[in-house]
Write a protein that holds these residues in place. Structure first.
Motif, PDB file in Angstrom:
ATOM      1  N   LEU A  69       0.782  -1.182  -0.097  1.00  0.00           N
ATOM      2  CA  LEU A  69       0.153  -0.027   0.011  1.00  0.00           C
ATOM      3  C   LEU A  69       0.731   1.262  -0.079  1.00  0.00           C
ATOM      4  CD1 LEU A  69      -2.908  -0.772   2.422  1.00  0.00           C
ATOM      5  CD2 LEU A  69      -3.026  -0.370  -0.145  1.00  0.00           C
ATOM      6  N   VAL A  70       1.943   1.404   0.953  1.00  0.00           N
ATOM      7  CA  VAL A  70       2.876   2.364   0.871  1.00  0.00           C
ATOM      8  C   VAL A  70       3.334   2.465  -0.434  1.00  0.00           C
ATOM      9  CG1 VAL A  70       5.014   3.162   1.782  1.00  0.00           C
ATOM     10  CG2 VAL A  70       3.316   2.433   3.354  1.00  0.00           C
ATOM     11  N   LEU A  71       3.955   1.466  -1.065  1.00  0.00           N
ATOM     12  CA  LEU A  71       4.891   1.589  -2.324  1.00  0.00           C
ATOM     13  C   LEU A  71       3.719   2.085  -3.314  1.00  0.00           C
ATOM     14  CD1 LEU A  71       6.793  -1.849  -2.542  1.00  0.00           C
ATOM     15  CD2 LEU A  71       7.561   0.650  -2.105  1.00  0.00           C
ATOM     16  N   SER A  72       2.519   1.504  -3.427  1.00  0.00           N
ATOM     17  CA  SER A  72       1.703   2.145  -4.488  1.00  0.00           C
ATOM     18  C   SER A  72       1.221   3.527  -4.071  1.00  0.00           C
ATOM     19  CB  SER A  72       0.186   1.432  -4.265  1.00  0.00           C
ATOM     20  OG  SER A  72      -0.479   1.540  -3.055  1.00  0.00           O
ATOM     21  N   GLY A  73       1.453   3.895  -2.793  1.00  0.00           N
ATOM     22  CA  GLY A  73       0.936   5.410  -2.655  1.00  0.00           C
ATOM     23  C   GLY A  73       2.004   6.209  -3.099  1.00  0.00           C
ATOM     24  N   LEU A  74       3.287   5.690  -3.022  1.00  0.00           N
ATOM     25  CA  LEU A  74       4.455   6.358  -3.312  1.00  0.00           C
ATOM     26  C   LEU A  74       4.221   6.495  -5.097  1.00  0.00           C
ATOM     27  CD1 LEU A  74       7.401   4.934  -1.446  1.00  0.00           C
ATOM     28  CD2 LEU A  74       6.537   7.204  -1.140  1.00  0.00           C
ATOM     29  N   ALA A  75       3.883   5.583  -5.849  1.00  0.00           N
ATOM     30  CA  ALA A  75       3.713   5.522  -7.239  1.00  0.00           C
ATOM     31  C   ALA A  75       2.732   6.326  -7.402  1.00  0.00           C
ATOM     32  CB  ALA A  75       3.572   4.072  -7.718  1.00  0.00           C
ATOM     33  N   THR A  76       1.640   6.621  -6.838  1.00  0.00           N
ATOM     34  CA  THR A  76       0.468   7.205  -7.107  1.00  0.00           C
ATOM     35  C   THR A  76       0.933   8.768  -7.084  1.00  0.00           C
ATOM     36  OG1 THR A  76      -1.011   5.624  -6.143  1.00  0.00           O
ATOM     37  CG2 THR A  76      -1.880   7.979  -6.511  1.00  0.00           C
ATOM     38  N   GLY A  77       1.598   9.075  -5.990  1.00  0.00           N
ATOM     39  CA  GLY A  77       2.289  10.404  -5.811  1.00  0.00           C
ATOM     40  C   GLY A  77       3.117  10.957  -6.891  1.00  0.00           C
ATOM     41  N   ALA A  78       3.979   9.935  -7.319  1.00  0.00           N
ATOM     42  CA  ALA A  78       4.878  10.403  -8.364  1.00  0.00           C
ATOM     43  C   ALA A  78       4.052  10.684  -9.634  1.00  0.00           C
ATOM     44  CB  ALA A  78       6.072   9.273  -8.575  1.00  0.00           C
ATOM     45  N   SER A  79       2.941   9.837 -10.106  1.00  0.00           N
ATOM     46  CA  SER A  79       2.151   9.975 -11.100  1.00  0.00           C
ATOM     47  C   SER A  79       1.694  11.158 -11.185  1.00  0.00           C
ATOM     48  CB  SER A  79       1.037   8.597 -11.145  1.00  0.00           C
ATOM     49  OG  SER A  79       0.235   8.830 -12.342  1.00  0.00           O
ATOM     50  N   TRP A  80       0.740  11.528  -9.988  1.00  0.00           N
ATOM     51  CA  TRP A  80      -0.050  12.587 -10.117  1.00  0.00           C
ATOM     52  C   TRP A  80       0.917  14.016 -10.126  1.00  0.00           C
ATOM     53  CZ3 TRP A  80      -3.831  12.046  -5.039  1.00  0.00           C
ATOM     54  CH2 TRP A  80      -4.644  11.107  -5.378  1.00  0.00           C
ATOM     55  N   LEU A  81       2.119  13.937  -9.443  1.00  0.00           N
ATOM     56  CA  LEU A  81       2.971  15.067  -9.848  1.00  0.00           C
ATOM     57  C   LEU A  81       3.482  15.266 -11.195  1.00  0.00           C
ATOM     58  CD1 LEU A  81       5.134  14.675  -6.512  1.00  0.00           C
ATOM     59  CD2 LEU A  81       3.630  16.366  -6.974  1.00  0.00           C
ATOM     60  N   CYS A  82       3.859  14.051 -11.753  1.00  0.00           N
ATOM     61  CA  CYS A  82       3.962  14.155 -13.141  1.00  0.00           C
ATOM     62  C   CYS A  82       2.881  14.634 -14.195  1.00  0.00           C
ATOM     63  CB  CYS A  82       4.513  12.738 -13.854  1.00  0.00           C
ATOM     64  SG  CYS A  82       6.121  12.446 -13.059  1.00  0.00           S
ATOM     65  N   TYR A  83       1.808  14.265 -13.854  1.00  0.00           N
ATOM     66  CA  TYR A  83       0.483  14.218 -14.559  1.00  0.00           C
ATOM     67  C   TYR A  83       0.232  15.717 -14.606  1.00  0.00           C
ATOM     68  CZ  TYR A  83      -4.475  13.704 -16.388  1.00  0.00           C
ATOM     69  OH  TYR A  83      -5.600  13.638 -16.815  1.00  0.00           O
ATOM     70  N   PHE A  84      -0.013  16.431 -13.408  1.00  0.00           N
ATOM     71  CA  PHE A  84      -0.592  17.753 -13.480  1.00  0.00           C
ATOM     72  C   PHE A  84       0.729  18.710 -13.828  1.00  0.00           C
ATOM     73  CE2 PHE A  84      -3.361  15.249 -10.591  1.00  0.00           C
ATOM     74  CZ  PHE A  84      -4.431  15.727 -11.190  1.00  0.00           C
ATOM     75  N   LYS A  85       1.821  18.334 -13.699  1.00  0.00           N
ATOM     76  CA  LYS A  85       2.891  19.209 -14.482  1.00  0.00           C
ATOM     77  C   LYS A  85       2.753  19.233 -15.858  1.00  0.00           C
ATOM     78  CE  LYS A  85       6.697  21.618 -14.182  1.00  0.00           C
ATOM     79  NZ  LYS A  85       6.616  23.034 -13.526  1.00  0.00           N
ATOM     80  N   ALA A  86       2.590  18.008 -16.208  1.00  0.00           N
ATOM     81  CA  ALA A  86       2.166  17.916 -17.790  1.00  0.00           C
ATOM     82  C   ALA A  86       1.062  18.826 -18.172  1.00  0.00           C
ATOM     83  CB  ALA A  86       2.068  16.358 -18.192  1.00  0.00           C
ATOM     84  N   LEU A  87      -0.087  18.744 -17.548  1.00  0.00           N
ATOM     85  CA  LEU A  87      -1.077  19.423 -17.899  1.00  0.00           C
ATOM     86  C   LEU A  87      -0.971  20.759 -17.885  1.00  0.00           C
ATOM     87  CD1 LEU A  87      -4.239  17.657 -15.921  1.00  0.00           C
ATOM     88  CD2 LEU A  87      -3.816  17.617 -18.474  1.00  0.00           C
ATOM     89  N   SER A  88      -0.209  21.260 -16.853  1.00  0.00           N
ATOM     90  CA  SER A  88       0.283  22.815 -16.778  1.00  0.00           C
ATOM     91  C   SER A  88       0.980  23.121 -17.824  1.00  0.00           C
ATOM     92  CB  SER A  88       1.008  22.950 -15.448  1.00  0.00           C
ATOM     93  OG  SER A  88       2.122  22.640 -15.137  1.00  0.00           O
ATOM     94  N   LEU A  89       1.814  22.272 -18.577  1.00  0.00           N
ATOM     95  CA  LEU A  89       2.791  22.778 -19.728  1.00  0.00           C
ATOM     96  C   LEU A  89       2.061  22.433 -20.948  1.00  0.00           C
ATOM     97  CD1 LEU A  89       6.119  21.361 -18.159  1.00  0.00           C
ATOM     98  CD2 LEU A  89       5.291  23.799 -18.398  1.00  0.00           C
ATOM     99  N   GLY A  90       1.272  21.403 -21.185  1.00  0.00           N
ATOM    100  CA  GLY A  90       0.878  21.057 -22.618  1.00  0.00           C
ATOM    101  C   GLY A  90      -0.769  20.983 -22.615  1.00  0.00           C
ATOM    102  N   ASP A  91      -1.254  20.789 -23.707  1.00  0.00           N
ATOM    103  CA  ASP A  91      -2.698  20.592 -24.119  1.00  0.00           C
ATOM    104  C   ASP A  91      -3.102  19.300 -23.514  1.00  0.00           C
ATOM    105  OD1 ASP A  91      -2.585  22.913 -25.648  1.00  0.00           O
ATOM    106  OD2 ASP A  91      -2.488  21.786 -27.614  1.00  0.00           O
TER     107      ASP A  91
END
Length: 290
Positions: A69-91
């Motif tokens: 659960l902790v590992l999946s939480g870390l993966a989720t956090g990394a995914s969200w940070l990357c995803y919303f950074k990408a949304l802020s930069l691209g279409d």
């Protein structure tokens, strides 16, 4: 087949999340927005734990499940940070298809890790359609927004996809003997800690006070949509087949594309439209015949 209905609801709320989040990060830093959103997701998750009455079972969680659960939480956090950074930069219409490529990885991981080989030809054919659809949706002509980002949005979108695929597999193992709402709440605690750690390490904590009120509303709404999507998704993951749930969840792309046209005026080319159709057909095929 309640888990199938939950997978569909997960897709609906995930589609809303991308649009609401895009509206909330026009002037707000994406890391700060992710951290604030996660506060809402955390509150939403623990309220659901109290509603279903699974809090008393927290002491019975095994060390193995807690670790995953902790590992999946870390993966989720990394995914969200990357995803919303990408949304802020691209279409939206360029970022989301790359993010959805996590479907292909998740299906392949599920076949290898969990032996989900029932109707294997259908799953492989559906995966091939998804891959072809994603390739067609990747427009080569950059918009003004993506040109200004220097192409960095694509790297963040790929990172989001890889970490999202890992999340599905790690979460499936982590919630094997844990009530899904409780598992989601525990994972979200990890995501919250990770998101705020990034904010403080980068020295952005002062920006929280300067979030425009309109954008704050959209950030909070995106947090509610994310929380609803996560709860539905992990219930479906726990009770259904990963190789079916993940593709259905990625149909959120249909909702995202529709709203991105209505809200941001982002149009799909014919090639991208064909890609979206192939992704939809492949997903439906896996859901119906698997």
């Amino acid at each position: 087949m309640l888990w199938l209905a939950m997978a569909v609801l997960s897709a609906f709320f995930a589609g809303l999340t991308a649009i609401l989040a895009k509206c909330g990060i026009q002037r707000t830093d994406s890391d700060v927005a992710t951290a604030v959103r996660t506060l809402v997701v955390l509150a939403f998750s623990w309220i659901m734990v109290l509603v279903v009455g699974s809090l008393d079972t927290i002491s019975a969680i095994s060390a193995r499940s807690l670790c995953f659960l902790v590992l999946s939480g870390l993966a989720t956090g990394a995914s969200w940070l990357c995803y919303f950074k990408a949304l802020s930069l691209g279409d939206v219409n360029k970022v989301v298809p790359i993010d959805k490529s996590s479907t292909v990885l998740s299906v392949l991981f599920a076949i290898v890790c969990f032996g989900e080989t029932a109707h294997l030809p259908v799953k492989l054919a559906g995966t091939a359609l998804l891959t072809a659809g994603i390739f067609l949706m990747l427009e080569r002509k950059p918009s003004a927004a993506t040109q200004r980002s220097g192409g960095h949005w694509a790297a963040y979108a790929v990172g989001s996809a890889v970490f999202a695929a890992l999340t599905s597999i790690l979460a499936k193992v982590g919630i094997a003997d844990v009530e899904s709402n409780l598992g989601t709440a525990i994972r979200t605690c990890v995501v919250l800690a990770m998101a705020w750690l990034v904010v403080f390490v980068k020295g952005k904590q002062g920006e929280v006070r300067h979030i425009p009120h309109r954008e704050l509303i959209f950030i909070l709404l995106s947090g509610l949509a994310t929380g609803a999507s996560c709860l539905c998704y992990y219930y479906a993951i726990q009770n259904g087949l990963v190789s079916v749930v993940v593709p259905i969840d990625k149909l959120s792309l249909l909702i995202t594309v529709a709203f991105s046209y209505l809200v941001f005026g982002e149009r799909l080319s014919r090639k991208a439209g064909l890609g979206l159709a192939l992704m939809t057909i492949g997903t439906i095929a896996m859901a119906v015949w698997s």
